[in-house]
Scaffold this motif. Structure first.
Motif, mmCIF file in Angstrom:
data_model
loop_
_atom_site.group_PDB
_atom_site.id
_atom_site.type_symbol
_atom_site.label_atom_id
_atom_site.label_comp_id
_atom_site.label_asym_id
_atom_site.label_seq_id
_atom_site.Cartn_x
_atom_site.Cartn_y
_atom_site.Cartn_z
ATOM 1 N N THR A 1 47.057 33.880 36.065
ATOM 2 C CA THR A 1 47.504 34.932 35.138
ATOM 3 C C THR A 1 47.320 34.490 33.694
ATOM 4 O O THR A 1 46.889 35.277 32.834
ATOM 5 C CB THR A 1 48.967 35.282 35.415
ATOM 6 N N ASP A 2 47.624 33.228 33.424
ATOM 7 C CA ASP A 2 47.397 32.708 32.072
ATOM 8 C C ASP A 2 45.906 32.671 31.746
ATOM 9 O O ASP A 2 45.493 33.011 30.627
ATOM 10 C CB ASP A 2 47.995 31.307 31.938
ATOM 11 N N LEU A 3 45.085 32.271 32.718
ATOM 12 C CA LEU A 3 43.645 32.195 32.478
ATOM 13 C C LEU A 3 43.038 33.588 32.282
ATOM 14 O O LEU A 3 41.985 33.718 31.653
ATOM 15 C CB LEU A 3 42.950 31.495 33.652
ATOM 16 N N ALA A 4 43.695 34.601 32.803
ATOM 17 C CA ALA A 4 43.182 35.963 32.631
ATOM 18 C C ALA A 4 43.299 36.448 31.198
ATOM 19 O O ALA A 4 42.724 37.488 30.851
ATOM 20 C CB ALA A 4 43.912 36.929 33.570
ATOM 21 N N SER A 5 44.037 35.744 30.371
ATOM 22 C CA SER A 5 44.103 36.082 28.950
ATOM 23 C C SER A 5 43.390 35.036 28.108
ATOM 24 O O SER A 5 43.670 34.880 26.925
ATOM 25 C CB SER A 5 45.564 36.216 28.502
ATOM 26 N N ASP A 6 42.442 34.317 28.730
ATOM 27 C CA ASP A 6 41.670 33.300 28.029
ATOM 28 C C ASP A 6 40.734 33.964 27.015
ATOM 29 O O ASP A 6 40.449 35.165 27.089
ATOM 30 C CB ASP A 6 40.846 32.491 29.040
ATOM 31 N N THR A 7 40.257 33.176 26.081
ATOM 32 C CA THR A 7 39.357 33.721 25.057
ATOM 33 C C THR A 7 37.918 33.841 25.556
ATOM 34 O O THR A 7 37.116 34.548 24.942
ATOM 35 C CB THR A 7 39.364 32.825 23.811
ATOM 36 N N GLU A 8 37.577 33.184 26.665
ATOM 37 C CA GLU A 8 36.220 33.217 27.186
ATOM 38 C C GLU A 8 36.093 34.281 28.279
ATOM 39 O O GLU A 8 36.813 34.232 29.286
ATOM 40 C CB GLU A 8 35.830 31.854 27.763
ATOM 41 N N PRO A 9 35.195 35.250 28.119
ATOM 42 C CA PRO A 9 35.061 36.320 29.119
ATOM 43 C C PRO A 9 34.729 35.806 30.522
ATOM 44 O O PRO A 9 35.214 36.358 31.510
ATOM 45 C CB PRO A 9 33.922 37.186 28.568
ATOM 46 N N GLU A 10 33.907 34.745 30.626
ATOM 47 C CA GLU A 10 33.563 34.228 31.943
ATOM 48 C C GLU A 10 34.797 33.679 32.655
ATOM 49 O O GLU A 10 34.951 33.843 33.876
ATOM 50 C CB GLU A 10 32.493 33.144 31.822
ATOM 51 N N THR A 11 35.662 33.028 31.920
ATOM 52 C CA THR A 11 36.889 32.505 32.520
ATOM 53 C C THR A 11 37.795 33.644 32.970
ATOM 54 O O THR A 11 38.407 33.582 34.046
ATOM 55 C CB THR A 11 37.618 31.602 31.509
ATOM 56 N N VAL A 12 37.886 34.670 32.157
ATOM 57 C CA VAL A 12 38.699 35.837 32.532
ATOM 58 C C VAL A 12 38.170 36.446 33.822
ATOM 59 O O VAL A 12 38.934 36.762 34.745
ATOM 60 C CB VAL A 12 38.695 36.872 31.387
ATOM 61 N N ARG A 13 36.856 36.629 33.900
ATOM 62 C CA ARG A 13 36.269 37.223 35.101
ATOM 63 C C ARG A 13 36.526 36.351 36.326
ATOM 64 O O ARG A 13 36.870 36.840 37.402
ATOM 65 C CB ARG A 13 34.766 37.417 34.891
ATOM 66 N N ALA A 14 36.372 35.027 36.171
ATOM 67 C CA ALA A 14 36.630 34.123 37.291
ATOM 68 C C ALA A 14 38.089 34.187 37.724
ATOM 69 O O ALA A 14 38.400 34.142 38.929
ATOM 70 C CB ALA A 14 36.252 32.698 36.905
ATOM 71 N N ALA A 15 39.024 34.303 36.773
ATOM 72 C CA ALA A 15 40.445 34.396 37.124
ATOM 73 C C ALA A 15 40.737 35.677 37.877
ATOM 74 O O ALA A 15 41.485 35.681 38.875
ATOM 75 C CB ALA A 15 41.291 34.319 35.855
ATOM 76 N N VAL A 16 40.165 36.777 37.438
ATOM 77 C CA VAL A 16 40.377 38.048 38.139
ATOM 78 C C VAL A 16 39.810 37.976 39.548
ATOM 79 O O VAL A 16 40.439 38.433 40.527
ATOM 80 C CB VAL A 16 39.737 39.201 37.336
ATOM 81 N N ASP A 17 38.617 37.405 39.689
ATOM 82 C CA ASP A 17 38.022 37.277 41.023
ATOM 83 C C ASP A 17 38.885 36.403 41.932
ATOM 84 O O ASP A 17 39.036 36.695 43.132
ATOM 85 C CB ASP A 17 36.618 36.685 40.908
ATOM 86 N N SER A 18 39.453 35.340 41.381
ATOM 87 C CA SER A 18 40.300 34.465 42.200
ATOM 88 C C SER A 18 41.585 35.170 42.612
ATOM 89 O O SER A 18 42.045 35.030 43.756
ATOM 90 C CB SER A 18 40.622 33.181 41.430
#
Length: 700
Positions: free
Chosen positions: A539-556
């Motif tokens: 949930t914290d990573l889903a508000s990261d500044t990097e779009p790729e990290t956000v997408r990976a967090a949502v997928d996880s």
């Protein structure tokens, strides 16, 4: 002025009562509305009478409408853009097409043979031709289209001819298609492709080779040629060279299509084999006089054509292997590619050659053994081809496991240059093979005194093996800030693949790291841990500044599923503030759709409204329409009550009609009646389908 007349484009937004006549099954009332003075009501009635449920009488009423309007075609005011008297005629023509009404063919032909005013001609012609095509009257449609084509080959006539590829019209079309060149090449390709006839091949090949053709047009022509049967009969030797020029051209997709077409004939395959023997672009003496002056030898290296040939061989190795001598021929084809492993050639060409060798090696065991030996000796020790060679070796039917295990050892590569590179390739191959016996050697390769590239490959391989005894060593690597970030990131990914609970603290630490690479890998790995700690970190990573990290967090979070439902439900608010990219939000929609519960339904409803992009709202609406009716109904009603977004809500309208809710009839009727005459066909089709659902449900 009558109600609904002279109001132009605003006259469609009022209740005509036609929808309730449909729900009541009142055929007589619909026929009276069609014959009445109000143009909008008549147009709505014509649209409804196109339903098969109204039988032969409905079709007869529509044909009578056409006959009544025939004398009005010469009236200059009839069908003008600021007048709506032509609406019933256009809707009746469309309705007859939807009904596939054979009895309407003579009346439709008379309409087309008449002289309509300029403002009506385009709309009437398009509707009438589409109706004839839908009915199956291709001969009548083609004949009249060709007459108009002779006057002026307008784009809409070419498109209509494309929709009516009657076999008898091919010869006349071939005689006329040259009128489209060179300024309407794309339209010409679409027209020729519609017939799927080998007689169109010369014209398509001419377009492929013409200098005026843009890359998309050439690609379309090549795709049309690939659809034609019997290439041996029309792809002669004289027509091969234009394809070879495209094979060597600057556009990779065009070159790939040209290569696929050449591979369909023996002469073409022979020409491709000959080109592979000359990767530097030196023309054989017998062909030197055919070299065009504009040949881009310096501007575009000739090796690119060989790369494409290797790619075609990789996709279709069977085309190059005779069924009668498959094993022998496969080995011969592979042997002919071996010179392309020359270290002096470009790396891209060498990698393409490795993949082609693997394709021929997969055909039979004899060729496979020869390919394995060649790759172990010539491609695996080279840092530019090692990864491709390793993956190719792993895909062979009989991979050289013993040799790979020998190479993995610290002294196994003696006798080869670049021993660390060979060991790295062996680690990659053994990991892809999931070969458990390689685990001890891979663990040893993680040692600090080993080359960094080998350590990264070993970490990847242990993750693919799912080797739990490797977890302590990987945890140490992931948490050691003295190690290179790239190696730590590989260790984090490997821990996620293994999925051992002991690895979770290391992954949580990586999720809090200052390194973007580590956070990204942690976001992808934590999806293997359906725990509260992992969900909180994601949930914290889903508000990261990097779009790729956000997408990976949502997928996880989506992989975790229902245990992460609460976190997924909170993401629309975060995404709305941070303006997340559309692909991430669509992934969030998919994740929410897979989780049951009213909270996820509410989150989907939020995504179906502004400020989210239209593509995200449409995906959320489709997902919302598939939720249980009891959960989705309030949200569907709110969505359909939005006066600014009436037309695009087809999925919500259909879901409401199927729900059996008391409000369904009134809302569906309102949406049908408020569809304007010029709205997109899809929205009108969805409104009619919702009314059909109500009719089938027995709504009074």
């Amino acid at each position: 002025m009558r109600a609904g007349e002279g109001r132009g484009r605003t006259g469609g937004e009022r209740d005509t009562g036609v929808a309730r006549l449909w729900l009541a099954g009142d055929l007589d009332g619909l026929c009276r509305a069609l014959e009445g003075p109000d143009a909008l009501t008549a147009a709505r009635a014509a649209e409804v009478l196109g339903e098969p449920a109204f039988g032969a009488e409905g079709g007869a009423a529509l044909i009578r409408c056409l006959e009544r309007c025939e004398p009005l075609l010469t009236d200059p005011d009839f069908g003008s853009y600021n007048h709506d008297r032509s609406w019933p005629l256009i809707e009746a023509v469309r309705a007859l097409g939807r009904r596939r009404e054979q009895r309407a063919v003579p009346a439709l032909c008379r309409l087309l043979d008449g002289e309509a005013g300029e403002s009506l001609r385009y709309r009437l012609e398009t509707a009438a031709f589409e109706a004839l095509i839908a009915i199956g009257a291709w001969a009548e449609a083609s004949e009249r289209l060709l007459v108009r084509f002779d006057r002026q080959p307008e784009p809409h006539l070419v498109w209509l001819l494309t929709e009516a590829p009657h076999p008898q019209a091919l010869e006349p079309v071939l005689a006329r298609v040259w009128r489209l060149l060179p300024y309407q090449l794309a339209e010409a390709v679409g027209l020729l492709a519609a017939f799927r006839d080998p007689r169109t091949a010369p014209a398509l090949l001419h377009i492929v080779d013409t200098a005026e053709a843009a890359h998309p047009t050439r690609r379309a022509a090549l795709r049309a040629l690939l659809e034609l049967p019997g290439p041996e009969r029309w792809l002669h030797a004289s027509r091969i060279e234009p394809l070879v020029r495209r094979l060597r051209g600057p556009d990779r997709e065009t070159a790939r299509l040209a290569g696929q077409l050449l591979a369909r004939t023996e002469q073409g395959r022979a020409r491709m084999r000959g080109l592979l023997k000359d990767p530097q672009g030196h023309w054989p003496r017998g062909h030197r006089e055919n070299v065009p002056d504009s040949y881009p030898r310096e501007a575009y290296p000739y090796e690119a054509g060989c790369v494409v040939i290797c790619e075609v061989m990789t996709e279709r190795p069977q085309a190059f292997v005779s069924p009668s001598c498959g094993a022998l021929r496969s080995a011969e084809e592979a042997e002919a590619i071996l010179p392309l492993l020359d270290p002096a050639l470009p790396a891209e060409l060498r990698r393409a050659a490795v993949r082609a060798l693997g394709a021929f090696g997969a055909v039979d065991s004899r060729a496979g053994r020869m390919v394995a030996a060649a790759l172990l000796e010539r491609a695996l020790p080279d840092r530019r081809t090692v990864e491709t060679a390793a993956a190719t070796l792993a895909r062979l039917p009989e991979p050289p496991v013993r040799e790979l295990l020998r190479l993995l050892g610290p002294d196994g590569g003696r006798g080869h240059e670049g021993t660390p590179v060979s060991r790295r390739g062996a680690a990659i191959s053994l990991g892809l093979l999931r070969h458990e016996a390689a685990a001890p050697g891979l663990l040893a390769a993680l040692a600090a005194d080993e080359p960094p590239a080998l350590r990264r490959a070993a970490a990847d391989a242990l993750g693919l093996l799912g080797h739990r005894p490797a977890v302590p060593a990987l945890v140490v690597l992931a948490g050691d800030e003295e190690e290179a970030t790239a190696l730590r990131a590989r260790a984090v990914t490997a821990l996620g693949r293994i999925g051992a609970h002991d690895a979770l603290p290391a992954l949580l630490g990586a999720a809090r790291s200052d390194s973007e690479s580590l956070r990204l890998r942690a976001a992808g790995s934590l999806g293997s841990f359906p725990t509260a700690e992992a969900v909180a970190a994601l949930t914290d990573l889903a508000s990261d500044t990097e779009p790729e990290t956000v997408r990976a967090a949502v997928d996880s979070l989506a992989r975790i599923g229902p245990p992460a439902a609460a976190a997924l439900c909170a993401l629309p608010d975060l995404a709305g503030r941070d303006r997340r990219p559309g692909d991430t939000l669509r992934a969030l929609v998919t994740a929410l759709a897979a989780c049951p519960g009213p909270e996820c339904t509410t989150a989907l409803a939020r995504l179906a409204h502004p400020p989210y992009a239209q593509s995200v709202r449409a995906a959320a609406e489709r997902a919302l329409a598939g939720r249980p009716a009891a959960e989705a109904l309030p949200h569907l009603l709110r969505l359909l009550a939005d006066p600014m977004m009436r037309h695009p809500h087809g999925p919500a309208l259909l879901a409401l009609a199927r729900s059996g809710a008391p409000e369904a009839e009134a809302i569906v009727v309102e949406h049908f009646e408020h569809q304007r005459s010029f709205v997109a066909d899809r929205y009108r089709d969805e409104a009619r389908e919702a009314l059909r659902v109500l009719c089938r449900a027995g709504t009074p």
